[in-house]
Scaffold this active site. Structure first.
Site: not given
Ligand code: CTP
Length: 399
Positions: A210-212
């Site tokens: 995923g990412n932030r």
């Protein structure tokens, strides 16, 4: 964060069981810097104590017409003229009927007649009362006259039945109030599609890459578009924030799901904004069972995802507008200008990654707005809501 600062709102509370939720609503409005005048109807006074609302709003609660003859500040005419919005929450079948017919037999109904501020009703009642043709006819009359409604939501009601009639959730009421306060509907008739949030690319049934991205920028854009009268669609990955009330939202996980959802509906929209932090890569072959812990290294083979916003720009009709974002660690302007050209966008918003004003996940961003053939516009430490406003101002100027 929404900004209602320096607005005056009349919160009219009627005698539905949901009246107790008015304290939470008043408190959330105060948090946003709103001055709240609160009025309780005679029935609401059986369910909620004026003292609680007085402590929250810092203002005497209005419960009766006539003592106010000696306090003209809170007379119905003074309040009717002062407020920017009349929010009736919860709104009973009775107040809807009175407002639709112009009956003015207590402080709240009189004020609703005397004001020219926008009206927003959040109905809460038994399902049969809500779906009764009389109530529905009253709602139609009020809608035709320009009043706005939020909810009711469906679910378990205090009377023990299930169905439509629950007071809308407080965050939804705040979104609707924010939109009702915004009177300049310069995007009315326009349809805006926004991608938002991160993607989750599965590794196995329990793990993902995923990412932030929080989805806050996409949400701010959607709320701004709604406030300005647009119809708004959102294709959102698993974000920390929910889409605003009134948006047609589709939830997805992977970049492939987002690609398919966007490409299948983009024809219905005038403007498509790519605010999602799309995953550039996916696992080539996600495992179908959970990967077991071992001592050996494991290698995850990644394969590129398709570029959604570039595909939209390729397939668009000439009059459609496509806006992208660029997140860069260095050479911000150079790389953003390159993406603007390469993806053939009408506008790109360039954000720095890293440092105090890192856009990803934060409430503020340092940003540049780039439009082909124009000087970049710099915005320092801009709240995402302000950035959203400026993006829509610039979009108007493109036509
Ligand atoms: N974008 C997209 N599909 C992708 C990748 C990005 O639609 N597969 C969109 C983003 O929503 C954003 C713009 O393209 O509007 C730029 O995204 P960004 O992550 O800054 O750049 P990338 O194109 O992914 O390139 P790089 O990661 O190399 O900077």
């Amino acid at each position: 964060m929404l900004s209602f600062a320096e607005k005056n709102v009349l919160l009219g509370v009627c005698g539905s069981i949901a009246a107790y939720k008015a304290c939470e609503l008043a408190s959330r409005l105060r948090e946003q810097g709103v001055r709240v005048d609160c009025a309780l109807t005679a029935s609401a006074r059986h369910l909620v104590q004026p003292a609680a609302l007085e402590a929250i709003t810092g203002t005497p609660v209005i419960t009766d017409m006539f003592p106010l003859i000696t306090n003209p500040e809170q007379g119905h005419i003074a309040v009717a003229q002062r407020v920017h919005l009349c929010l009736v929450a919860p709104a009973t079948a009775n107040i809807l009927a009175k407002a639709a017919c112009g009956i003015a037999d207590d402080w709240l109904s009189t004020t609703l007649l005397a004001t020219r501020a926008p009206l927003l009703f959040a109905p809460a009642m038994n399902t049969n009362m809500y779906t009764h043709p009389a109530t529905q006819a009253n709602i139609s009359v009020l809608l035709e006259r320009g009043a706005a409604f939020v909810g009711p939501a469906s679910g378990r009601l205090a009377c023990g039945t299930e169905g439509a009639g629950r007071l809308a959730d407080i965050p939804d009421i705040l979104d609707a109030a924010f939109c009702a306060l915004h009177q300049d509907k310069d995007f009315s008739g326009k349809r805006i599609l926004i991608t938002s949030g991160p993607n989750h690319e599965p590794i196995d049934p329990v793990r993902f890459i995923g990412n932030r991205s929080s989805g806050k920028m996409g949400r701010a854009l959607a709320l701004e578009a709604l406030c300005r009268g647009a119809e708004v669609g959102m294709i959102t990955g698993p974000a920390q924030v929910s889409p605003p009330y009134g948006v047609k939202a589709i939830q997805v996980n992977t970049a492939d799901e987002m690609y398919d959802a966007v490409l299948s509906c983009m024809n219905e929209y005038d403007v498509i904004i790519g605010a999602a932090a799309v995953a550039d890569y996916k696992i080539e072959r996600p495992e179908t069972s959970k990967i077991k812990r071992g001592t050996d290294h494991i290698l995850l083979r990644l394969t590129p995802n398709r570029d959604i916003i570039a595909a939209v720009a390729d397939a668009k009709r000439p009059e459609q507008r496509v806006v992208g974002f660029a997140a860069e660690s260095e050479d911000l302007l150079l790389k953003a200008a390159h993406k603007l050209r390469q993806k053939r966008l009408d506008m790109i918003i360039a954000n720095t990654i890293g440092g105090e004003d890192c856009a990803i996940g934060a409430d503020h961003a340092d940003a540049y707005i780039l439009v082909p053939g124009q000087e970049p516009e710099k915005l320092e430490h801009a709240e995402k809501s302000r950035l959203a406003k400026i993006i829509f101002d610039r979009l108007l100027a493109l036509d």
